[in-house]
Design a protein around this motif. Structure first.
Motif, PDB file in Angstrom:
ATOM      1  N   THR A  17      20.236 -86.029 -54.633  1.00  0.00           N
ATOM      2  CA  THR A  17      19.406 -84.690 -54.677  1.00  0.00           C
ATOM      3  C   THR A  17      20.375 -84.114 -53.585  1.00  0.00           C
ATOM      4  OG1 THR A  17      17.310 -86.225 -54.793  1.00  0.00           O
ATOM      5  CG2 THR A  17      17.413 -84.119 -54.091  1.00  0.00           C
ATOM      6  N   ALA A  18      21.092 -85.045 -52.128  1.00  0.00           N
ATOM      7  CA  ALA A  18      21.271 -84.410 -50.970  1.00  0.00           C
ATOM      8  C   ALA A  18      22.877 -83.488 -51.709  1.00  0.00           C
ATOM      9  CB  ALA A  18      22.018 -85.972 -49.990  1.00  0.00           C
ATOM     10  N   GLY A  19      23.664 -84.838 -52.228  1.00  0.00           N
ATOM     11  CA  GLY A  19      24.529 -84.252 -52.910  1.00  0.00           C
ATOM     12  C   GLY A  19      25.093 -82.751 -53.129  1.00  0.00           C
ATOM     13  N   GLU A  52      10.299 -86.356 -54.471  1.00  0.00           N
ATOM     14  CA  GLU A  52       9.634 -85.180 -55.043  1.00  0.00           C
ATOM     15  C   GLU A  52       8.361 -84.941 -54.639  1.00  0.00           C
ATOM     16  OE1 GLU A  52      10.997 -87.938 -58.918  1.00  0.00           O
ATOM     17  OE2 GLU A  52       8.543 -88.327 -58.499  1.00  0.00           O
ATOM     18  N   ALA A  53       8.271 -84.349 -53.191  1.00  0.00           N
ATOM     19  CA  ALA A  53       7.195 -84.121 -52.341  1.00  0.00           C
ATOM     20  C   ALA A  53       8.238 -83.489 -51.499  1.00  0.00           C
ATOM     21  CB  ALA A  53       6.615 -85.099 -52.090  1.00  0.00           C
ATOM     22  N   THR A  54       8.344 -81.669 -51.452  1.00  0.00           N
ATOM     23  CA  THR A  54       8.487 -81.026 -50.166  1.00  0.00           C
ATOM     24  C   THR A  54       7.766 -79.994 -49.622  1.00  0.00           C
ATOM     25  OG1 THR A  54       8.532 -78.923 -51.974  1.00  0.00           O
ATOM     26  CG2 THR A  54      10.907 -80.173 -52.781  1.00  0.00           C
ATOM     27  N   VAL A 316      11.300-101.684 -56.101  1.00  0.00           N
ATOM     28  CA  VAL A 316      11.603-101.889 -54.003  1.00  0.00           C
ATOM     29  C   VAL A 316      13.004-101.170 -53.501  1.00  0.00           C
ATOM     30  CG1 VAL A 316      11.974-103.421 -52.029  1.00  0.00           C
ATOM     31  CG2 VAL A 316      10.348-104.061 -54.067  1.00  0.00           C
ATOM     32  N   ILE A 317      12.455-100.257 -52.570  1.00  0.00           N
ATOM     33  CA  ILE A 317      13.764 -99.957 -51.612  1.00  0.00           C
ATOM     34  C   ILE A 317      13.149-100.611 -50.125  1.00  0.00           C
ATOM     35  CG2 ILE A 317      15.067 -97.260 -50.653  1.00  0.00           C
ATOM     36  CD1 ILE A 317      12.703 -96.163 -53.434  1.00  0.00           C
ATOM     37  N   LYS A 318      14.081-100.762 -49.198  1.00  0.00           N
ATOM     38  CA  LYS A 318      14.318-100.423 -48.210  1.00  0.00           C
ATOM     39  C   LYS A 318      15.491 -99.600 -46.883  1.00  0.00           C
ATOM     40  CE  LYS A 318      12.775-105.298 -48.412  1.00  0.00           C
ATOM     41  NZ  LYS A 318      10.938-105.131 -47.515  1.00  0.00           N
TER      42      LYS A 318
HETATM   43  C1  LIG Z   1      10.649 -94.847 -51.025  1.00  0.00           C
HETATM   44  C2  LIG Z   1      10.796 -93.665 -50.406  1.00  0.00           C
HETATM   45  C3  LIG Z   1      10.811 -92.260 -51.215  1.00  0.00           C
HETATM   46  C4  LIG Z   1      10.851 -90.340 -50.446  1.00  0.00           C
HETATM   47  N1  LIG Z   1       9.508 -89.614 -50.777  1.00  0.00           N
HETATM   48  C5  LIG Z   1      10.435 -88.703 -50.607  1.00  0.00           C
HETATM   49  C6  LIG Z   1       9.312 -87.318 -50.107  1.00  0.00           C
HETATM   50  O1  LIG Z   1       8.653 -87.494 -50.987  1.00  0.00           O
HETATM   51  N2  LIG Z   1      10.042 -85.789 -50.246  1.00  0.00           N
HETATM   52  C7  LIG Z   1      11.260 -85.657 -49.416  1.00  0.00           C
HETATM   53  O2  LIG Z   1      11.447 -84.653 -49.596  1.00  0.00           O
HETATM   54  N3  LIG Z   1      12.558 -86.590 -49.145  1.00  0.00           N
HETATM   55  C8  LIG Z   1      11.671 -88.029 -49.934  1.00  0.00           C
HETATM   56  N4  LIG Z   1      12.571 -89.125 -49.726  1.00  0.00           N
HETATM   57  C9  LIG Z   1      14.009 -89.146 -49.082  1.00  0.00           C
HETATM   58  C10 LIG Z   1      14.939 -88.012 -50.679  1.00  0.00           C
HETATM   59  O3  LIG Z   1      14.910 -89.092 -52.110  1.00  0.00           O
HETATM   60  C11 LIG Z   1      16.263 -88.436 -49.984  1.00  0.00           C
HETATM   61  O4  LIG Z   1      16.291 -87.625 -49.276  1.00  0.00           O
HETATM   62  C12 LIG Z   1      17.552 -88.086 -51.097  1.00  0.00           C
HETATM   63  O5  LIG Z   1      16.818 -88.523 -52.330  1.00  0.00           O
HETATM   64  C13 LIG Z   1      18.550 -87.860 -51.010  1.00  0.00           C
HETATM   65  O6  LIG Z   1      19.152 -88.587 -50.719  1.00  0.00           O
HETATM   66  P1  LIG Z   1      21.263 -89.149 -51.141  1.00  0.00           P
HETATM   67  O7  LIG Z   1      21.201 -88.563 -52.523  1.00  0.00           O
HETATM   68  O8  LIG Z   1      21.597 -88.766 -50.022  1.00  0.00           O
HETATM   69  O9  LIG Z   1      21.052 -90.724 -51.201  1.00  0.00           O
HETATM   70  P2  LIG Z   1      21.475 -91.223 -52.664  1.00  0.00           P
HETATM   71  O10 LIG Z   1      19.349 -90.962 -54.083  1.00  0.00           O
HETATM   72  O11 LIG Z   1      20.678 -92.313 -52.204  1.00  0.00           O
HETATM   73  O12 LIG Z   1      22.385 -90.586 -54.005  1.00  0.00           O
HETATM   74  C14 LIG Z   1      23.882 -91.360 -52.909  1.00  0.00           C
HETATM   75  C15 LIG Z   1      24.605 -91.218 -54.517  1.00  0.00           C
HETATM   76  O13 LIG Z   1      25.519 -92.048 -53.787  1.00  0.00           O
HETATM   77  C16 LIG Z   1      26.258 -92.057 -54.854  1.00  0.00           C
HETATM   78  N5  LIG Z   1      27.403 -93.392 -54.492  1.00  0.00           N
HETATM   79  C17 LIG Z   1      27.183 -94.339 -53.974  1.00  0.00           C
HETATM   80  N6  LIG Z   1      27.752 -95.068 -53.729  1.00  0.00           N
HETATM   81  C18 LIG Z   1      29.296 -93.802 -53.934  1.00  0.00           C
HETATM   82  C19 LIG Z   1      30.677 -94.669 -54.388  1.00  0.00           C
HETATM   83  N7  LIG Z   1      31.517 -96.168 -53.854  1.00  0.00           N
HETATM   84  N8  LIG Z   1      31.134 -93.753 -55.073  1.00  0.00           N
HETATM   85  C20 LIG Z   1      30.717 -93.175 -55.558  1.00  0.00           C
HETATM   86  N9  LIG Z   1      30.026 -92.532 -55.320  1.00  0.00           N
HETATM   87  C21 LIG Z   1      28.829 -93.742 -54.594  1.00  0.00           C
HETATM   88  C22 LIG Z   1      25.855 -92.702 -55.329  1.00  0.00           C
HETATM   89  O14 LIG Z   1      26.182 -92.462 -57.095  1.00  0.00           O
HETATM   90  C23 LIG Z   1      24.356 -91.371 -55.638  1.00  0.00           C
HETATM   91  O15 LIG Z   1      24.764 -90.571 -56.648  1.00  0.00           O
HETATM   92  C24 LIG Z   1      12.182 -90.503 -49.842  1.00  0.00           C
HETATM   93  C25 LIG Z   1      12.927 -91.613 -50.194  1.00  0.00           C
HETATM   94  C26 LIG Z   1      12.080 -92.728 -49.985  1.00  0.00           C
HETATM   95  C27 LIG Z   1      12.937 -94.076 -49.715  1.00  0.00           C
END
Ligand SMILES: Cc1cc2nc3c(=O)[nH]c(=O)nc-3n(C[C@H](O)[C@H](O)[C@H](O)COP(=O)(O)OP(=O)(O)OC[C@H]3O[C@@H](n4cnc5c(N)ncnc54)[C@H](O)[C@@H]3O)c2cc1C
Length: 506
Positions: A17-19, A52-54, A316-318
């Motif tokens: 989502t962040a990317g 999934e909630a905003t 499970v997510i830590k």
């Molecule tokens: C239990 C839980 C519930 C949540 N619920 C909510 C919610 O309701 N509302 C909300 O606003 N937020 C929520 N969040 C937070 C939200 O899920 C994250 O902020 C959001 O999904 C962003 O994640 P991300 O993109 O930073 O990381 P990730 O989704 O982990 O993405 C990481 C990316 O990096 C890439 N990557 C990793 N290693 C490599 C590598 N070596 N080379 C190339 N690419 C790589 C992966 O392929 C992936 O595409 C929740 C989080 C958790 C843990």
């Protein structure tokens, strides 16, 4: 002539989502320039898949990106969110609401809460959130988007979305492709730094090497650029927020789709229920000091599958609650889980992604990085994180639950000084001051404080200047009118159907 100091190439590492959100915001901000934006996503590492909630700022983001809400809602199986319903947080058997939008309106320049507090001392039959349009709608499973041209007593509501995170990633990926963002599916294996200590080259598994002027680290909790390559440390907030684990699973669609997120305090943490059009997201956030993964999975299955069948296995997510010491360091900005994590109690992580990127595009750097600008950027985002952390701690630290070790722990846990000061001020006359960095409004704080039965010793004496007899009479009428007007609006599900039809016509 092109300025040689301009940044021409951005690489975003990570396609979660962040990317994709970062790429979309950057692509929109730079659409009339020839800057190159590249997203790298690993074929081996899946994104976290939750989130999934905003909160209502998601609608501002859609507007910024020029994305139609109708199209987005239809394609991401989204539902509308007007509030969070908190069950069992104060004690078992209690509940309260944290709605979006206003709760009552100011009278004689004094917050409505203060007038309600005075009324409460005489007649305690009115709940504070009885005066929230969002609560009147939520309790009746109704939904309504106010029309600015046709104001009603429901107009002060505002809404957010629940959506399917993987569909949002796909949606934004398509958006980015249309804006000429390059996509590389490859895995980062090593990062080279320049002599000055900036990120220089990414080495990918395929043998490809990628240089860029600026890097955005969206690699999730591994923080491969900001943490691993640049060695920027992480401040843990686990002393304030000891939950460190979650188990998530999806179940079938609910029979009635509510326009709110459900948050239920449980034995060793809390459970979420997020209703989507085609399925339901469920999770249990817990402290591993008090509950192991097997117990958490069992408890989640028991509650989530009472009336609905599982459609995914529990996952499970830590996590470590906290934040990166610097979100922007040298030629690298960290966004999303690589920056930090606050449990999803108030759905703030996606907001923080958006905030990080919208702040960034306001101060786009040049190749000769300007340290004062980075420092100010980091300070602003730090302030937001701190204020959200305090709001989340508030939900726990005033609980009256003592039924398990987890809940008893809160009696002795220290809270941030900034929150202690806020509570001390509130407890005298119910006054709250909003800092520019506060995401949550006074009404949000009042809703949670009142929900948790934290009351000031007295109302603000300024209230006594108002004509209380008139105000008293308006309470009953206002509450009834809100309830009635809400009852006249469409069911949430019918509203969603209307959106689908509107999309087909357009
Ligand atoms: C239990 C839980 C519930 C949540 N619920 C909510 C919610 O309701 N509302 C909300 O606003 N937020 C929520 N969040 C937070 C939200 O899920 C994250 O902020 C959001 O999904 C962003 O994640 P991300 O993109 O930073 O990381 P990730 O989704 O982990 O993405 C990481 C990316 O990096 C890439 N990557 C990793 N290693 C490599 C590598 N070596 N080379 C190339 N690419 C790589 C992966 O392929 C992936 O595409 C929740 C989080 C958790 C843990």
């Amino acid at each position: 002539m092109e300025n040689p100091d301009h940044i021409n190439s951005y690489v975003i590492l990570g396609g979660g989502t962040a990317g994709w959100m970062s790429a979309a915001i950057l692509a929109r901000a730079l659409e009339h320039t020839d800057a190159q934006i590249t997203v790298i996503e690993s074929p081996h590492v899946p994104s976290v898949g939750v989130g999934e909630a905003t909160i209502p700022s998601i609608i501002d983001l859609l507007n910024y990106l020029n994305i139609s809400q109708i199209d987005f809602v239809s394609q991401t199986d989204a539902t509308f969110k007007l509030a969070i319903r908190f069950v069992d947080w104060l004690k078992q058997g209690t509940e309260y609401w944290h709605p979006f939008g206003k709760i009552g309106s100011q009278i004689d320049g004094i917050p409505f809460y203060q007038h309600w507090l005075k009324q409460q001392k005489i007649d305690p039959s009115f709940e504070f959130t009885d005066f929230s349009p969002a609560v009147a709608l939520s309790k009746q499973n109704k939904f309504f988007i106010p029309d600015p041209k046709n104001p009603t007593n429901l107009s002060s509501t505002s809404h957010a979305l629940h959506f399917d995170a993987s569909k949002v990633a796909q949606y934004l990926q398509k958006y980015c492709l249309n804006k000429n963002v390059n996509i590389i599916t490859d895995h980062l294996v090593e990062t080279d730094l320049s002599i000055e200590g900036n990120i220089k080259t990414l080495h990918l598994e395929s043998g490809r090497q990628l240089d860029a002027d600026f890097f955005i680290d969206c690699s999730g909790q591994k923080a491969l650029l900001i943490g691993k390559a640049l060695r920027v440390g992480y401040d843990s907030w686990q002393d304030f927020l000891p939950v460190d684990s979650a188990v998530a699973m999806q179940t079938e669609k609910l029979d009635i789709i509510p326009p709110y997120t459900l948050s239920t305090a449980a034995e060793h943490g809390w459970r979420w229920q997020i209703p989507l059009q085609n399925r339901t997201g469920n999770g249990y956030v817990y402290a591993s000091d008090y509950c192991n993964n097997e117990e958490a999975i069992e408890s989640l299955i028991k509650h989530a599958c009472t009336n609905s069948k599982a459609i995914t296995d529990p996952k499970v997510i830590k996590f470590v609650t906290g934040k990166r010491k610097k979100m922007w360091h040298r030629n690298c900005l960290s966004v999303g889980l690589s920056t930090g994590f606050l449990e999803p109690l108030e759905s703030t992580s996606i907001y923080l992604i958006m905030r990080a990127m919208l702040n960034f595009v306001q101060v786009l750097p040049s190749k000769s990085i300007c340290e004062p600008s980075i420092k100010e950027y980091n300070r602003l985002i730090d302030d937001e994180y701190n204020s959200i952390r305090d709001f989340i701690v508030l939900h726990y630290c005033v609980t009256q639950r003592k039924d398990t070790k987890f809940w008893r722990m809160w009696q002795n846990l220290s809270i941030p000084d900034s929150l202690s000061e806020k509570l001390a001020l509130f407890k005298s006359h119910g006054r709250l001051y909003k800092n520019p960095s506060d995401l949550f409004s006074q009404d949000s704080w009042y809703a949670v404080l009142e929900g948790m039965k934290v009351r000031p010793t007295s109302y603000d004496p300024l209230v006594d200047r108002s004509n209380f007899n008139l105000i008293k009479q308006s309470f009953i009428q206002t509450k009834q009118a809100l309830w009635f007007n809400a009852s006249e609006t469409l069911n949430h599900e019918d509203y969603l159907k209307r959106i689908k039809r509107a999309r087909m016509v357009n």
